[in-house]
Design a protein around this motif. Structure first.
Motif, PDB file in Angstrom:
ATOM      1  N   ASP A   1     -27.622  13.156  61.812  1.00 20.20           N
ATOM      2  CA  ASP A   1     -28.531  12.035  62.012  1.00 20.20           C
ATOM      3  C   ASP A   1     -27.794  10.707  62.154  1.00 20.20           C
ATOM      4  O   ASP A   1     -28.409   9.640  62.044  1.00 20.20           O
ATOM      5  N   SER A   2     -26.500  10.750  62.405  1.00 21.02           N
ATOM      6  CA  SER A   2     -25.750   9.514  62.608  1.00 21.02           C
ATOM      7  C   SER A   2     -25.577   9.231  64.098  1.00 21.02           C
ATOM      8  O   SER A   2     -25.703  10.125  64.938  1.00 21.02           O
ATOM      9  N   ILE A   3     -25.273   7.977  64.405  1.00 26.24           N
ATOM     10  CA  ILE A   3     -25.032   7.598  65.802  1.00 26.24           C
ATOM     11  C   ILE A   3     -23.840   8.357  66.363  1.00 26.24           C
ATOM     12  O   ILE A   3     -23.843   8.816  67.507  1.00 26.24           O
TER      13      ILE A   3
ATOM     14  N   PRO B   1     -31.233  11.697  74.171  1.00 20.59           N
ATOM     15  CA  PRO B   1     -31.866  10.372  73.980  1.00 20.59           C
ATOM     16  C   PRO B   1     -31.808   9.866  72.527  1.00 20.59           C
ATOM     17  O   PRO B   1     -32.086   8.697  72.283  1.00 20.59           O
ATOM     18  N   LYS B   2     -31.472  10.751  71.568  1.00 22.47           N
ATOM     19  CA  LYS B   2     -31.451  10.332  70.168  1.00 22.47           C
ATOM     20  C   LYS B   2     -30.423   9.216  69.951  1.00 22.47           C
ATOM     21  O   LYS B   2     -30.705   8.217  69.283  1.00 22.47           O
ATOM     22  N   HIS B   3     -29.218   9.373  70.531  1.00 24.52           N
ATOM     23  CA  HIS B   3     -28.179   8.362  70.370  1.00 24.52           C
ATOM     24  C   HIS B   3     -28.639   7.013  70.903  1.00 24.52           C
ATOM     25  O   HIS B   3     -28.406   5.972  70.291  1.00 24.52           O
ATOM     26  N   THR B   4     -29.310   7.028  72.062  1.00 26.33           N
ATOM     27  CA  THR B   4     -29.770   5.782  72.677  1.00 26.33           C
ATOM     28  C   THR B   4     -30.725   5.043  71.744  1.00 26.33           C
ATOM     29  O   THR B   4     -30.618   3.821  71.550  1.00 26.33           O
ATOM     30  N   ARG B   5     -31.661   5.786  71.157  1.00 23.99           N
ATOM     31  CA  ARG B   5     -32.631   5.178  70.250  1.00 23.99           C
ATOM     32  C   ARG B   5     -31.943   4.651  68.991  1.00 23.99           C
ATOM     33  O   ARG B   5     -32.186   3.515  68.568  1.00 23.99           O
ATOM     34  N   LEU B   6     -31.059   5.461  68.385  1.00 22.84           N
ATOM     35  CA  LEU B   6     -30.388   5.041  67.155  1.00 22.84           C
ATOM     36  C   LEU B   6     -29.516   3.814  67.397  1.00 22.84           C
ATOM     37  O   LEU B   6     -29.531   2.858  66.617  1.00 22.84           O
ATOM     38  N   ARG B   7     -28.750   3.828  68.477  1.00 21.75           N
ATOM     39  CA  ARG B   7     -27.848   2.704  68.728  1.00 21.75           C
ATOM     40  C   ARG B   7     -28.635   1.424  68.993  1.00 21.75           C
ATOM     41  O   ARG B   7     -28.240   0.341  68.558  1.00 21.75           O
ATOM     42  N   ARG B   8     -29.755   1.550  69.704  1.00 22.53           N
ATOM     43  CA  ARG B   8     -30.567   0.361  69.974  1.00 22.53           C
ATOM     44  C   ARG B   8     -31.117  -0.223  68.674  1.00 22.53           C
ATOM     45  O   ARG B   8     -31.088  -1.437  68.458  1.00 22.53           O
ATOM     46  N   LEU B   9     -31.611   0.638  67.790  1.00 18.19           N
ATOM     47  CA  LEU B   9     -32.174   0.156  66.531  1.00 18.19           C
ATOM     48  C   LEU B   9     -31.097  -0.464  65.638  1.00 18.19           C
ATOM     49  O   LEU B   9     -31.297  -1.529  65.048  1.00 18.19           O
ATOM     50  N   VAL B  10     -29.952   0.203  65.535  1.00 17.35           N
ATOM     51  CA  VAL B  10     -28.891  -0.313  64.675  1.00 17.35           C
ATOM     52  C   VAL B  10     -28.284  -1.574  65.276  1.00 17.35           C
ATOM     53  O   VAL B  10     -28.001  -2.547  64.564  1.00 17.35           O
ATOM     54  N   ALA B  11     -28.093  -1.580  66.592  1.00 17.22           N
ATOM     55  CA  ALA B  11     -27.553  -2.779  67.245  1.00 17.22           C
ATOM     56  C   ALA B  11     -28.512  -3.951  67.068  1.00 17.22           C
ATOM     57  O   ALA B  11     -28.081  -5.101  66.904  1.00 17.22           O
ATOM     58  N   GLY B  12     -29.828  -3.670  67.065  1.00 17.51           N
ATOM     59  CA  GLY B  12     -30.792  -4.735  66.848  1.00 17.51           C
ATOM     60  C   GLY B  12     -30.615  -5.382  65.488  1.00 17.51           C
ATOM     61  O   GLY B  12     -30.703  -6.605  65.341  1.00 17.51           O
ATOM     62  N   ALA B  13     -30.315  -4.566  64.481  1.00 14.75           N
ATOM     63  CA  ALA B  13     -30.061  -5.111  63.143  1.00 14.75           C
ATOM     64  C   ALA B  13     -28.743  -5.878  63.112  1.00 14.75           C
ATOM     65  O   ALA B  13     -28.644  -6.964  62.535  1.00 14.75           O
TER      66      ALA B  13
ATOM     67  N   LEU C   1     -27.751  -6.801  56.015  1.00  9.81           N
ATOM     68  CA  LEU C   1     -27.922  -5.778  57.037  1.00  9.81           C
ATOM     69  C   LEU C   1     -28.792  -4.623  56.547  1.00  9.81           C
ATOM     70  O   LEU C   1     -29.562  -4.047  57.321  1.00  9.81           O
ATOM     71  N   LEU C   2     -28.693  -4.262  55.278  1.00  6.60           N
ATOM     72  CA  LEU C   2     -29.512  -3.165  54.772  1.00  6.60           C
ATOM     73  C   LEU C   2     -31.002  -3.503  54.890  1.00  6.60           C
ATOM     74  O   LEU C   2     -31.811  -2.650  55.286  1.00  6.60           O
ATOM     75  N   THR C   3     -31.365  -4.737  54.571  1.00 12.71           N
ATOM     76  CA  THR C   3     -32.759  -5.147  54.751  1.00 12.71           C
ATOM     77  C   THR C   3     -33.168  -5.034  56.211  1.00 12.71           C
ATOM     78  O   THR C   3     -34.263  -4.553  56.527  1.00 12.71           O
ATOM     79  N   ALA C   4     -32.284  -5.472  57.113  1.00 11.93           N
ATOM     80  CA  ALA C   4     -32.587  -5.381  58.546  1.00 11.93           C
ATOM     81  C   ALA C   4     -32.769  -3.930  58.975  1.00 11.93           C
ATOM     82  O   ALA C   4     -33.653  -3.606  59.774  1.00 11.93           O
ATOM     83  N   LEU C   5     -31.947  -3.028  58.438  1.00 17.00           N
ATOM     84  CA  LEU C   5     -32.076  -1.607  58.778  1.00 17.00           C
ATOM     85  C   LEU C   5     -33.368  -1.028  58.214  1.00 17.00           C
ATOM     86  O   LEU C   5     -34.028  -0.205  58.857  1.00 17.00           O
ATOM     87  N   VAL C   6     -33.736  -1.439  56.993  1.00 13.95           N
ATOM     88  CA  VAL C   6     -34.992  -0.985  56.406  1.00 13.95           C
ATOM     89  C   VAL C   6     -36.162  -1.455  57.262  1.00 13.95           C
ATOM     90  O   VAL C   6     -37.120  -0.706  57.506  1.00 13.95           O
ATOM     91  N   GLU C   7     -36.089  -2.673  57.761  1.00 14.08           N
ATOM     92  CA  GLU C   7     -37.158  -3.187  58.616  1.00 14.08           C
ATOM     93  C   GLU C   7     -37.224  -2.422  59.927  1.00 14.08           C
ATOM     94  O   GLU C   7     -38.311  -2.182  60.464  1.00 14.08           O
ATOM     95  N   GLU C   8     -36.043  -2.036  60.458  1.00 18.18           N
ATOM     96  CA  GLU C   8     -36.037  -1.196  61.650  1.00 18.18           C
ATOM     97  C   GLU C   8     -36.659   0.158  61.333  1.00 18.18           C
ATOM     98  O   GLU C   8     -37.369   0.751  62.138  1.00 18.18           O
ATOM     99  N   ARG C   9     -36.391   0.647  60.121  1.00 18.86           N
ATOM    100  CA  ARG C   9     -36.968   1.931  59.716  1.00 18.86           C
ATOM    101  C   ARG C   9     -38.481   1.842  59.648  1.00 18.86           C
ATOM    102  O   ARG C   9     -39.194   2.774  60.024  1.00 18.86           O
TER     103      ARG C   9
ATOM    104  N   SER D   1     -35.637   6.994  60.719  1.00 22.48           N
ATOM    105  CA  SER D   1     -36.152   7.855  59.664  1.00 22.48           C
ATOM    106  C   SER D   1     -35.363   7.600  58.378  1.00 22.48           C
ATOM    107  O   SER D   1     -34.330   6.923  58.383  1.00 22.48           O
ATOM    108  N   ARG D   2     -35.847   8.138  57.272  1.00 23.87           N
ATOM    109  CA  ARG D   2     -35.141   7.986  55.999  1.00 23.87           C
ATOM    110  C   ARG D   2     -33.716   8.500  56.127  1.00 23.87           C
ATOM    111  O   ARG D   2     -32.760   7.845  55.703  1.00 23.87           O
ATOM    112  N   ARG D   3     -33.553   9.667  56.707  1.00 27.61           N
ATOM    113  CA  ARG D   3     -32.212  10.241  56.832  1.00 27.61           C
ATOM    114  C   ARG D   3     -31.355   9.448  57.801  1.00 27.61           C
ATOM    115  O   ARG D   3     -30.154   9.269  57.585  1.00 27.61           O
ATOM    116  N   GLU D   4     -31.940   8.975  58.889  1.00 29.60           N
ATOM    117  CA  GLU D   4     -31.173   8.188  59.858  1.00 29.60           C
ATOM    118  C   GLU D   4     -30.676   6.893  59.235  1.00 29.60           C
ATOM    119  O   GLU D   4     -29.557   6.455  59.512  1.00 29.60           O
TER     120      GLU D   4
END
Length: 417
Positions: free
Chosen positions: A82-84, A90-102, A213-221, A228-231
């Protein structure tokens, strides 16, 4: 046609200590060679490594170790699946976009003053050892600094940095080509404990958001297209593991290379106030003795590459250290040249898996090497011990001492601090 073969032993202590002459010999054989012992293809040139990293037919495919929910490797499996790093579109594209947004909310650049403070605090704390003689730059400086920076970035208590470092070191031992039997249960425990730790912190941020950053990631979650929780947990673990290991090894390897050439060291000490010169120095530190040497991909179909056919299901690994010493790209590649420019090295990878944390790593290295050299001046290595690993290449210990000042020393050679 017989496939070109490599015969070098990745477990030979002499090879681990200095792989570059052997990699240069392999480069003379072919751009891509088959290694029977590893059962995979290896690149030897910059062009071949770059193509492997960018070819979308070659995927980063994680194969779980566990076979069921009862298998003790379950947490290790999902932390990676579940890591980038171990996902593909398409999973990588979604994860990278969300994490890059944070990441893009200014969290990296706002850290600059704090990174400078952390570097100064560590050097001040080690002042007695520095002034008294010998100083282990890995133990007292290079190792704690990136973990403390990650703690600051994520909003993790700085007092927990040693726990995070120990978890990271236990997990990354599994990235070697043949990890020991002892490493497996240690990595398992580290994954379990680290995942539980991040989940508890994430729950706190959900209840009490912060400017981290953790708050930003939680907000992305918690958004519409959520992590997801695991991601989320896998992302935090990856940020620590990748950020810590690359920074520690890049710093130690690069500093040792610089110190080995007194003329280069003198030139660098005289240009520490030049931001562009320090930036070039860091790029050369990353190129000359790269912190990551092997990055695997798996063929999703038959792929023709540089005269060989990588069959569907076969693995091909980009040897980043070999790529970064390719004379077709870098003049006099075995020489450490702090002023080298341009330097299209592959230390951070290439393609969709290019290191998301590269800007942070570069900032850390530029600040930390400048601060260290300003404090120490001219130094020499008096004791060193390499890690007994090839994939993640670095030092366990790098002990230095000041060189006595002499007439005619360059600006910046005097003691500071």
């Amino acid at each position: 046609m017989t496939a070109p073969h490599a015969t070098f032993d990745l477990f030979d202590p002499a090879f681990v200590a200095d792989p570059y002459p052997v990699l240069a010999q392999a480069r003379e054989v072919a751009p891509i060679v088959w290694h029977e012992g590893l059962g995979l293809w290896l690149t030897t040139t910059h062009a071949a490594a770059n193509d492997v990293l960018r070819d979308r037919r070659l995927g980063r495919i994680f194969r779980p170790r566990g076979a069921s929910d009862d298998d003790p490797w379950t947490v290790f499996d999902w932390l990676h699946a579940d890591s980038i790093l171990d996902s593909e579109p398409p999973k990588h594209t979604r994860l990278r976009r969300l994490v890059a947004g944070a990441f893009n909310r200014g969290h990296i650049e706002r850290l600059r003053p704090r990174v400078e403070e952390i570097a100064d605090e560590l050097l001040t704390g080690a002042a007695a050892r520095i002034d008294g003689g010998r100083f282990d730059v890995i133990e007292a400086y290079a190792e704690p600094l990136p973990v403390l920076v990650i703690c600051e970035l994520l909003g993790v208590p700085a007092s927990d940095w040693k726990r995070l470092r120990d978890w990271s070191q236990a997990i990354v031992r599994m990235y070697e080509v043949a990890p020991s039997v002892e490493a497996q249960p240690e990595a398992q425990r580290a994954c379990d404990e680290f995942a539980s730790y991040v989940e508890a912190l994430s729950a706190e941020r959900a209840a009490r958001p912060g400017d981290d950053l953790l708050t930003a990631l939680v907000e992305e979650r918690d958004g519409g297209d959520r992590l997801s929780r695991r991601e989320l947990v896998a992302t935090v673990v990856l940020l620590l593991n990748a950020g810590h290991e690359a920074s520690v090894n890049g710093f130690g390897n690069g500093l040792a290379s610089l110190i080995a050439d007194p003329a280069q060291l003198e030139a660098v000490l005289g240009s520490l106030d030049d931001d562009a010169a320090v930036a070039r120095l860091v790029e050369e530190m990353l190129r000359h003795d790269s912190p990551l040497h092997l990055f695997e991909r798996t063929a999703t179909t038959d792929v023709e590459l540089h005269g060989v056919t990588v069959r569907e299901g076969q693995k091909v690994a980009a040897l980043l250290g070999a790529a970064n010493r390719d004379p077709a790209v870098f003049a006099d590649p075995d020489r450490f040249d702090a002023a080298r420019e341009p330097s299209p090295h592959l230390a951070f990878g290439a393609g969709i898996h290019f290191c998301l944390g590269a800007p942070l790593a570069r900032m850390e290295l530029q600040i930390s090497v400048r601060a260290l050299l300003r404090r120490l001046g001219a130094v020499r290595v008096v004791e060193s011990r390499r890690r007994p690993t090839f994939v993640l290449r670095g030092y366990e210990h790098l002990v230095v001492e000041r060189v006595p000042e002499t007439r005619g020393t360059a600006p910046g050679w005097s003691r500071r601090g």
